[in-house]
Motif scaffolding. Sequence first.
Motif, short mmCIF file in Angstrom:
data_model
loop_
_atom_site.label_atom_id
_atom_site.label_comp_id
_atom_site.label_asym_id
_atom_site.label_seq_id
_atom_site.Cartn_x
_atom_site.Cartn_y
_atom_site.Cartn_z
N ASN A 296 0.82 -1.21 0.00
CA ASN A 296 0.00 0.00 0.00
C ASN A 296 0.85 1.27 0.00
OD1 ASN A 296 -2.32 -1.60 0.14
ND2 ASN A 296 -2.19 -1.69 2.37
N HIS A 297 2.14 1.13 -0.25
CA HIS A 297 3.10 2.24 -0.29
C HIS A 297 3.24 2.94 1.06
CE1 HIS A 297 3.36 1.63 -4.57
NE2 HIS A 297 2.04 1.71 -4.66
N GLN A 298 3.00 2.18 2.13
CA GLN A 298 3.20 2.71 3.48
C GLN A 298 4.61 2.33 3.94
OE1 GLN A 298 0.90 4.65 5.05
NE2 GLN A 298 -0.34 4.45 3.21
N GLU A 299 5.21 3.18 4.72
CA GLU A 299 6.58 2.96 5.18
C GLU A 299 6.67 1.80 6.17
OE1 GLU A 299 9.72 5.86 7.30
OE2 GLU A 299 8.88 6.61 5.42
N VAL A 300 7.72 0.98 6.02
CA VAL A 300 7.97 -0.16 6.90
C VAL A 300 9.42 -0.09 7.35
CG1 VAL A 300 8.04 -2.68 7.09
CG2 VAL A 300 6.27 -1.59 5.70
N TRP A 301 9.63 -0.18 8.65
CA TRP A 301 10.99 -0.19 9.21
C TRP A 301 11.29 -1.59 9.72
CZ3 TRP A 301 11.49 4.71 12.77
CH2 TRP A 301 11.36 5.86 11.99
N ILE A 302 12.51 -2.04 9.48
CA ILE A 302 12.94 -3.35 9.95
C ILE A 302 14.20 -3.19 10.79
CG2 ILE A 302 13.71 -5.65 9.27
CD1 ILE A 302 12.12 -5.19 6.64
N TYR A 303 14.11 -3.67 12.01
CA TYR A 303 15.27 -3.74 12.91
C TYR A 303 15.69 -5.20 12.98
CZ TYR A 303 13.95 0.89 14.67
OH TYR A 303 13.65 2.22 14.78
#
Length: 137
Positions: free
Chosen positions: A71-78
């Motif tokens: 959905n073109h929403q930002e995703v952060w991965i740690y």
Amino acid sequence: MRYLKYALLPIVGLLAACQSAPQQINNIQNAQNADARLTLGMIESQLHKGMSSASVVEIFGPPNIVTSDDNHQEVWIYDRISTMRAHSNSGGWTTILILGLNNSANTSTTSQRTLTLIVKFDGQKQVKDYSYRYSNF
């Protein structure tokens, strides 16, 4: 006098190299502190839906990966991986007249932990959803 500069050059080079050691130690400590902020306890007690992205960075530091979902929403991965190694060595030396006997035992163990946190944001840069995975082997 001509030979003096050849003798001083390695000493000056050695001193210049030693000056960077405190900076290297500082960099290592900063990396360890960043890793210490991302724990299961911190995730469960501090992270919640509706939290701003600035607050997430304050608590956990910058993410390893920033991407977007379908959905073109930002995703952060740690993603954190830590390896612990323990080594034990015990031994003794026995002398019988002139001959010696060396008895020793070595043991070592290695364990690894991984922690992955995935944080999804909405259009207002607030936490929409999150999930995490932890393994210890």
